[in-house]
Design a protein around this motif. Structure first.
Motif, PDB file in Angstrom:
ATOM      1  N   GLY A  52       0.821  -1.193   0.000  1.00 13.85           N
ATOM      2  CA  GLY A  52       0.000   0.000   0.000  1.00 13.85           C
ATOM      3  C   GLY A  52       0.860   1.248   0.000  1.00 13.85           C
ATOM      4  N   LEU A  53       0.346   2.272  -0.669  1.00  9.69           N
ATOM      5  CA  LEU A  53       1.077   3.527  -0.794  1.00  9.69           C
ATOM      6  C   LEU A  53       0.328   4.700  -0.185  1.00  9.69           C
ATOM      7  CD1 LEU A  53       2.108   2.949  -4.502  1.00  9.69           C
ATOM      8  CD2 LEU A  53       3.593   2.679  -2.499  1.00  9.69           C
ATOM      9  N   ASP A  54      -0.830   4.414   0.415  1.00 11.57           N
ATOM     10  CA  ASP A  54      -1.590   5.443   1.119  1.00 11.57           C
ATOM     11  C   ASP A  54      -2.327   4.788   2.280  1.00 11.57           C
ATOM     12  OD1 ASP A  54      -3.857   4.174   0.028  1.00 11.57           O
ATOM     13  OD2 ASP A  54      -4.059   5.642  -1.576  1.00 11.57           O
ATOM     14  N   ALA A  55      -2.911   5.622   3.137  1.00 12.99           N
ATOM     15  CA  ALA A  55      -3.552   5.109   4.351  1.00 12.99           C
ATOM     16  C   ALA A  55      -4.711   4.178   4.029  1.00 12.99           C
ATOM     17  CB  ALA A  55      -4.024   6.276   5.211  1.00 12.99           C
ATOM     18  N   GLU A  56      -5.363   4.368   2.899  1.00 12.64           N
ATOM     19  CA  GLU A  56      -6.501   3.526   2.527  1.00 12.64           C
ATOM     20  C   GLU A  56      -6.085   2.074   2.301  1.00 12.64           C
ATOM     21  OE1 GLU A  56      -9.915   3.210  -1.002  1.00 12.64           O
ATOM     22  OE2 GLU A  56      -8.641   4.987  -0.856  1.00 12.64           O
ATOM     23  N   HIS A  57      -4.852   1.862   1.903  1.00 11.49           N
ATOM     24  CA  HIS A  57      -4.370   0.520   1.569  1.00 11.49           C
ATOM     25  C   HIS A  57      -3.359  -0.010   2.591  1.00 11.49           C
ATOM     26  CE1 HIS A  57      -5.874   2.117  -2.271  1.00 11.49           C
ATOM     27  NE2 HIS A  57      -6.162   0.856  -2.544  1.00 11.49           N
ATOM     28  N   LEU A  58      -3.304   0.616   3.757  1.00 14.38           N
ATOM     29  CA  LEU A  58      -2.365   0.211   4.807  1.00 14.38           C
ATOM     30  C   LEU A  58      -3.074   0.156   6.152  1.00 14.38           C
ATOM     31  CD1 LEU A  58       0.661   2.514   3.895  1.00 14.38           C
ATOM     32  CD2 LEU A  58       0.744   0.021   3.914  1.00 14.38           C
ATOM     33  N   PRO A  59      -2.611  -0.711   7.055  1.00 12.31           N
ATOM     34  CA  PRO A  59      -3.141  -0.695   8.424  1.00 12.31           C
ATOM     35  C   PRO A  59      -2.408   0.333   9.281  1.00 12.31           C
ATOM     36  CG  PRO A  59      -1.607  -2.501   8.189  1.00 12.31           C
ATOM     37  CD  PRO A  59      -1.676  -1.826   6.832  1.00 12.31           C
ATOM     38  N   PRO A  64      -1.688   4.888   9.750  1.00 13.48           N
ATOM     39  CA  PRO A  64      -2.292   6.192   9.463  1.00 13.48           C
ATOM     40  C   PRO A  64      -1.672   6.912   8.278  1.00 13.48           C
ATOM     41  CG  PRO A  64      -0.896   6.317  11.411  1.00 13.48           C
ATOM     42  CD  PRO A  64      -1.005   4.868  11.052  1.00 13.48           C
ATOM     43  N   GLU A  65      -0.472   6.516   7.886  1.00 13.71           N
ATOM     44  CA  GLU A  65       0.189   7.171   6.754  1.00 13.71           C
ATOM     45  C   GLU A  65       1.184   6.204   6.126  1.00 13.71           C
ATOM     46  OE1 GLU A  65       3.614   9.515   9.342  1.00 13.71           O
ATOM     47  OE2 GLU A  65       1.881  10.600   8.577  1.00 13.71           O
ATOM     48  N   PRO A  66       1.524   6.416   4.856  1.00 20.03           N
ATOM     49  CA  PRO A  66       2.475   5.518   4.177  1.00 20.03           C
ATOM     50  C   PRO A  66       3.869   5.635   4.771  1.00 20.03           C
ATOM     51  CG  PRO A  66       1.944   7.398   2.788  1.00 20.03           C
ATOM     52  CD  PRO A  66       1.014   7.466   3.960  1.00 20.03           C
ATOM     53  N   THR A  67       4.617   4.548   4.649  1.00 22.86           N
ATOM     54  CA  THR A  67       5.980   4.520   5.184  1.00 22.86           C
ATOM     55  C   THR A  67       7.036   4.390   4.093  1.00 22.86           C
ATOM     56  OG1 THR A  67       5.945   2.110   5.430  1.00 22.86           O
ATOM     57  CG2 THR A  67       5.134   3.409   7.288  1.00 22.86           C
ATOM     58  N   VAL A  68       6.606   4.038   2.884  1.00 19.43           N
ATOM     59  CA  VAL A  68       7.533   3.785   1.779  1.00 19.43           C
ATOM     60  C   VAL A  68       6.959   4.384   0.504  1.00 19.43           C
ATOM     61  CG1 VAL A  68       8.607   1.998   0.351  1.00 19.43           C
ATOM     62  CG2 VAL A  68       8.376   1.645   2.807  1.00 19.43           C
ATOM     63  N   THR A  69       7.791   5.023  -0.298  1.00 15.88           N
ATOM     64  CA  THR A  69       7.377   5.459  -1.622  1.00 15.88           C
ATOM     65  C   THR A  69       7.937   4.491  -2.657  1.00 15.88           C
ATOM     66  OG1 THR A  69       9.324   6.836  -2.058  1.00 15.88           O
ATOM     67  CG2 THR A  69       7.487   7.856  -0.841  1.00 15.88           C
ATOM     68  N   LEU A  70       7.338   4.490  -3.831  1.00 13.77           N
ATOM     69  CA  LEU A  70       7.855   3.632  -4.896  1.00 13.77           C
ATOM     70  C   LEU A  70       9.247   4.060  -5.327  1.00 13.77           C
ATOM     71  CD1 LEU A  70       4.772   2.934  -7.194  1.00 13.77           C
ATOM     72  CD2 LEU A  70       5.913   1.368  -5.603  1.00 13.77           C
ATOM     73  N   ASP A  71       9.520   5.330  -5.308  1.00 15.28           N
ATOM     74  CA  ASP A  71      10.863   5.793  -5.671  1.00 15.28           C
ATOM     75  C   ASP A  71      11.898   5.231  -4.696  1.00 15.28           C
ATOM     76  OD1 ASP A  71      10.033   7.209  -7.878  1.00 15.28           O
ATOM     77  OD2 ASP A  71       9.974   9.153  -6.851  1.00 15.28           O
ATOM     78  N   GLU A  72      11.575   5.257  -3.409  1.00 15.91           N
ATOM     79  CA  GLU A  72      12.491   4.695  -2.422  1.00 15.91           C
ATOM     80  C   GLU A  72      12.681   3.195  -2.639  1.00 15.91           C
ATOM     81  OE1 GLU A  72      11.781   7.450   1.531  1.00 15.91           O
ATOM     82  OE2 GLU A  72      10.291   5.917   1.023  1.00 15.91           O
ATOM     83  N   PHE A  73      11.569   2.504  -2.847  1.00 15.57           N
ATOM     84  CA  PHE A  73      11.638   1.058  -3.020  1.00 15.57           C
ATOM     85  C   PHE A  73      12.439   0.691  -4.260  1.00 15.57           C
ATOM     86  CE2 PHE A  73       9.622  -2.894  -4.679  1.00 15.57           C
ATOM     87  CZ  PHE A  73      10.178  -3.747  -3.743  1.00 15.57           C
ATOM     88  N   ASP A  74      12.184   1.379  -5.368  1.00  9.62           N
ATOM     89  CA  ASP A  74      12.937   1.099  -6.593  1.00  9.62           C
ATOM     90  C   ASP A  74      14.418   1.400  -6.412  1.00  9.62           C
ATOM     91  OD1 ASP A  74      10.686   0.217  -7.948  1.00  9.62           O
ATOM     92  OD2 ASP A  74      10.299   2.140  -8.917  1.00  9.62           O
ATOM     93  N   HIS A  75      14.729   2.412  -5.635  1.00  7.85           N
ATOM     94  CA  HIS A  75      16.140   2.732  -5.365  1.00  7.85           C
ATOM     95  C   HIS A  75      16.802   1.600  -4.594  1.00  7.85           C
ATOM     96  CE1 HIS A  75      19.741   4.997  -4.479  1.00  7.85           C
ATOM     97  NE2 HIS A  75      19.526   4.888  -3.182  1.00  7.85           N
ATOM     98  N   TYR A 102      -0.925  -0.282 -13.469  1.00  6.23           N
ATOM     99  CA  TYR A 102      -0.654   0.719 -12.441  1.00  6.23           C
ATOM    100  C   TYR A 102      -0.560   2.099 -13.080  1.00  6.23           C
ATOM    101  CZ  TYR A 102       1.477   3.394  -8.714  1.00  6.23           C
ATOM    102  OH  TYR A 102       1.731   4.353  -7.771  1.00  6.23           O
ATOM    103  N   CYS A 103      -1.196   3.079 -12.445  1.00  6.36           N
ATOM    104  CA  CYS A 103      -1.090   4.470 -12.871  1.00  6.36           C
ATOM    105  C   CYS A 103      -0.394   5.266 -11.776  1.00  6.36           C
ATOM    106  CB  CYS A 103      -2.475   5.070 -13.127  1.00  6.36           C
ATOM    107  SG  CYS A 103      -3.371   4.296 -14.481  1.00  6.36           S
ATOM    108  N   SER A 104       0.451   6.166 -12.143  1.00  5.28           N
ATOM    109  CA  SER A 104       1.197   6.968 -11.182  1.00  5.28           C
ATOM    110  C   SER A 104       0.257   7.610 -10.177  1.00  5.28           C
ATOM    111  CB  SER A 104       2.002   8.043 -11.913  1.00  5.28           C
ATOM    112  OG  SER A 104       2.727   8.820 -10.995  1.00  5.28           O
ATOM    113  N   GLY A 105       0.604   7.510  -8.915  1.00  3.18           N
ATOM    114  CA  GLY A 105      -0.225   8.078  -7.865  1.00  3.18           C
ATOM    115  C   GLY A 105      -1.225   7.097  -7.283  1.00  3.18           C
ATOM    116  N   GLY A 106      -1.275   5.875  -7.808  1.00  6.79           N
ATOM    117  CA  GLY A 106      -2.190   4.872  -7.290  1.00  6.79           C
ATOM    118  C   GLY A 106      -1.850   4.485  -5.866  1.00  6.79           C
ATOM    119  N   GLY A 107      -2.846   3.953  -5.154  1.00  6.19           N
ATOM    120  CA  GLY A 107      -2.676   3.660  -3.743  1.00  6.19           C
ATOM    121  C   GLY A 107      -2.105   2.294  -3.437  1.00  6.19           C
TER     122      GLY A 107
END
Length: 208
Positions: A151-158, A160-171, A192-197
């Motif tokens: 998950g990349l936003d609170a809606e898709h995570l248990p 309150p806020e995301p902990t990882v971005t895709l840029d960080e993960f890809d790095h 996948y579209c940029s900005g997806g959750g």
């Protein structure tokens, strides 16, 4: 996940195994497909592939992949989750360990696939994410795959806020020698579209 007080342990106290299993049993009974991750991985693998389910939890995915003919090893730091996995599939290999230190578990390298589903990466102990990615890449054979869902936003995570971005993960993946092959929005393969959750990412370890 990592034993260095990972976010999952902070959420559950390491006692979530039985309730987690009941949750997915209820979903299956209500007609939901609870095997999307396994089907996604199976479609990318040759028969009888060797798979590491990293952060395997109660073993739902690894058990299904074994039913599909693959050889699966599950690793998790949450003993309550592994207790369920061992009860459900006592003949499979379940290892209690820290993903940041897979090298301490004596795993034979050469896995065709390392899987980190179920928000494993966002729920790791802060600061261990790059080490975990390195450890997962190290167990792969040349040409092997790392498949993650997060998950990349609170809606898709248990959380309150995301902990990882895709840029960080890809790095982190690039640092570990992995190359992004494809990215999806769901385990059903939606683009996948940029900005997806939510993102399902397929990285591979290039052959020499």
């Amino acid at each position: 996940m990592s034993s260095r007080r990972d976010r999952w342990a902070q959420l559950t106290g390491g006692q979530a195994g039985e309730e987690y299993a009941r949750r997915f049993a209820r979903l299956a009974e209500s007609g939901h497909d609870v095997h999307g991750e396994a089907a996604f991985c199976d479609a990318l693998l040759k028969p009888a592939a060797r798979i590491l389910d990293a952060g395997c939890g109660t073993g739902r995915i690894a058990i299904r992949l074994t039913e599909l003919g693959h050889c699966c090893t599950g690793v998790d730091v949450d003993a309550s989750m592994l207790a369920v996995a061992g009860r459900e599939a006592p003949t499979q290999e379940w290892l209690h360990g820290d993903l940041a230190h897979l090298d301490r578990l004596g795993l034979e390298p050469g896995f065709d696939l390392a899987l980190a589903a179920g928000n494993v990466i966002p729920l790791l102990a802060p600061g261990t994410e790059a080490a975990v990615v390195r450890q997962l890449a190290a167990v792969l054979r040349p040409g092997g795959l790392l498949i993650t869902g997060m998950g990349l936003d609170a809606e898709h995570l248990p959380l309150p806020e995301p902990t990882v971005t895709l840029d960080e993960f890809d790095h982190w993946c690039t640092q570990a020698g992995l190359t992004l092959r494809r990215r999806f929005a769901t385990w059903a393969g939606d683009p996948y579209c940029s900005g997806g959750g939510y993102a399902v990412s397929v990285h591979h370890l290039p052959t020499a």
